[in-house]
Design an enzyme around this catalytic site. Structure first.
Site, PDB file in Angstrom:
ATOM      1  N   TYR A  68       0.824  -1.197   0.000  1.00 14.07           N
ATOM      2  CA  TYR A  68       0.000   0.000   0.000  1.00 14.07           C
ATOM      3  C   TYR A  68       0.858   1.245   0.000  1.00 14.07           C
ATOM      4  O   TYR A  68       2.078   1.182   0.212  1.00 14.07           O
ATOM      5  CB  TYR A  68      -0.950  -0.002   1.206  1.00 14.07           C
ATOM      6  CG  TYR A  68      -0.293   0.307   2.538  1.00 14.07           C
ATOM      7  CD1 TYR A  68       0.537  -0.612   3.164  1.00 14.07           C
ATOM      8  CD2 TYR A  68      -0.496   1.541   3.162  1.00 14.07           C
ATOM      9  CE1 TYR A  68       1.136  -0.319   4.388  1.00 14.07           C
ATOM     10  CE2 TYR A  68       0.100   1.835   4.376  1.00 14.07           C
ATOM     11  CZ  TYR A  68       0.916   0.900   4.980  1.00 14.07           C
ATOM     12  OH  TYR A  68       1.514   1.193   6.173  1.00 14.07           O
TER      13      TYR A  68
ATOM     14  N   GLU B 133      12.153   2.604  14.028  1.00 14.60           N
ATOM     15  CA  GLU B 133      11.278   3.675  13.547  1.00 14.60           C
ATOM     16  C   GLU B 133       9.980   3.622  14.329  1.00 14.60           C
ATOM     17  O   GLU B 133       9.798   2.738  15.176  1.00 14.60           O
ATOM     18  CB  GLU B 133      11.004   3.509  12.047  1.00 14.60           C
ATOM     19  CG  GLU B 133      10.339   2.189  11.709  1.00 14.60           C
ATOM     20  CD  GLU B 133      10.162   1.926  10.224  1.00 14.60           C
ATOM     21  OE1 GLU B 133      10.005   2.880   9.453  1.00 14.60           O
ATOM     22  OE2 GLU B 133      10.181   0.738   9.846  1.00 14.60           O
TER      23      GLU B 133
HETATM   24  N1  PDD Z   1       3.013   5.167   7.253  1.00 10.89           N
HETATM   25  N2  PDD Z   1       7.706   3.998   8.752  1.00 10.89           N
HETATM   26  C1  PDD Z   1       6.610   3.233   8.717  1.00 10.89           C
HETATM   27  C2  PDD Z   1       6.649   1.890   9.361  1.00 10.89           C
HETATM   28  C3  PDD Z   1       5.440   3.703   8.079  1.00 10.89           C
HETATM   29  O1  PDD Z   1       4.351   2.934   8.019  1.00 10.89           O
HETATM   30  C4  PDD Z   1       5.437   4.993   7.489  1.00 10.89           C
HETATM   31  C5  PDD Z   1       4.248   5.540   6.769  1.00 10.89           C
HETATM   32  C6  PDD Z   1       6.621   5.765   7.560  1.00 10.89           C
HETATM   33  C7  PDD Z   1       6.721   7.138   6.947  1.00 10.89           C
HETATM   34  O2  PDD Z   1       6.687   7.055   5.540  1.00 10.89           O
HETATM   35  P1  PDD Z   1       6.123   8.263   4.635  1.00 10.89           P
HETATM   36  O3  PDD Z   1       6.908   9.462   4.996  1.00 10.89           O
HETATM   37  O4  PDD Z   1       6.376   7.789   3.253  1.00 10.89           O
HETATM   38  O5  PDD Z   1       4.671   8.433   4.952  1.00 10.89           O
HETATM   39  C8  PDD Z   1       7.733   5.225   8.190  1.00 10.89           C
HETATM   40  C9  PDD Z   1       1.810   5.564   6.556  1.00 10.89           C
HETATM   41  C10 PDD Z   1       1.566   7.015   6.542  1.00 10.89           C
HETATM   42  C11 PDD Z   1       0.653   4.773   7.104  1.00 10.89           C
HETATM   43  O6  PDD Z   1       0.836   3.592   7.301  1.00 10.89           O
HETATM   44  O7  PDD Z   1      -0.409   5.322   7.325  1.00 10.89           O
END
Ligand code: PDD
Length: 285
Positions: free
Chosen positions: A33, A180
């Site tokens: 996704y 993270e």
């Molecule tokens: N989550 N790390 C994890 C495990 C994540 O699921 C996400 C993003 C990020 C940050 O990635 P980005 O900057 O591309 O949004 C880091 C999304 C927003 C979610 O699952 O809703």
């Protein structure tokens, strides 16, 4: 206004949007996704999200469900039909539906679902005080660079955070280093004033927001270290923050039951947030 979703080539009212009970996303979490932020009706970092989607698909040997061009048109049409100004596009691709069997289906027909939802991005009301995080063991698989819909550890982690009155949980590897957040990347400005975030390899998701912030830092000539940091280093940090598509750049002012720095958002995080918001909205003031 009734929300409209896109499922396998059709735009449908949300309550009528369905996938099959033998969809492999439902049965095996065999899918990937993306969450793409929308600001003022425009998709932010679309290319970065679509590149990462391509990479996730490739790593799991899944075909694209349609062309990137069609997906770009569908996402814009969803923004229009849902009159979305600020919020997110959620896009999910699975290996399709077929009688339950662990092996790949012989003729894959991927499922594509795209939805749009209005929400405030990087809520300003949280920025004044910053947010709290708890630390928890990282119990995920070893390919966290793939944005898979297999999110149980993150579901459990976010729930634990909520029950502890925290906003996010920072996951910690077996050696005591923060990987993270459950849905965000983790950053600190350590006691010596060094900005630190973990390097993007198989151990974390390469956040699109993270990459944008790295570019902004480079433009500002601000150095950083891309390396793991321990929970102890985070406890002693001057500043901490998280980044994600729906949070932008969010100050973290509590880690477990300790205040970060003086307990208020630090100057670097506030500056980075301003820079990122200006970049995302296209406004420079
Ligand atoms: N989550 N790390 C994890 C495990 C994540 O699921 C996400 C993003 C990020 C940050 O990635 P980005 O900057 O591309 O949004 C880091 C999304 C927003 C979610 O699952 O809703």
């Amino acid at each position: 206004m009734a929300r409209v979703a896109y499922v396998n080539r059709r735009f449908l009212p949300l309550p009528a949007a369905r996938v099959h009970i033998e969809d492999r996303g439902f049965q095996f979490a065999d899918g990937v996704y993306e969450v793409i932020p929308v600001q003022e009706g425009r998709l932010i970092e679309e290319a970065g999200h679509m590149d990462r989607l391509g990479r996730s698909l490739h790593e799991l040997r899944m075909p694209w469900p349609t062309t990137r061009r069609v997906m770009a048109l569908v996402m814009r049409e969803l923004v229009r039909r849902n009159r979305l100004r600020e919020g997110i596009i959620y896009l999910q691709v699975t290996r399709g539906s077929s009688p339950r069997d662990f092996r790949f289906p012989p003729d894959p027909a991927p499922t594509l679902v795209i939805t749009a939802r209005s929400q405030v991005l990087g809520p300003q009301r949280l920025v004044e005080d910053g947010v709290g995080v708890i630390t928890i063991p990282d119990i995920r698989w070893k390919r966290r660079d793939i944005k898979s819909v297999s999110l149980l550890p993150q579901v459990l982690g976010k729930q634990r955070a909520a029950e502890a009155g925290a906003y996010e949980a920072w996951m910690v590897d077996e050696d005591g280093f923060v990987t993270e957040g459950t849905s965000s990347n983790a950053w600190i400005v350590n006691r010596e004033g060094v900005l630190v975030t973990r390097q993007a390899n198989h151990m974390i998701l390469r956040g699109v927001t993270r990459q944008a912030v790295l570019r902004l830092l480079a433009e500002e000539g601000r150095g950083l270290e891309e390396r793991p940091f321990t929970v102890d280093e985070a406890y002693q940090a001057r500043e901490a923050f998280l980044t994600s598509s729906s949070n932008y750049v969010m100050p973290v002012t509590r880690i477990d039951d300790r205040s970060v720095g003086n307990g208020k958002p630090g100057s670097l995080v506030l500056k980075l947030r301003d820079l990122y918001v200006a970049y995302a909205t296209g406004r420079t003031s």
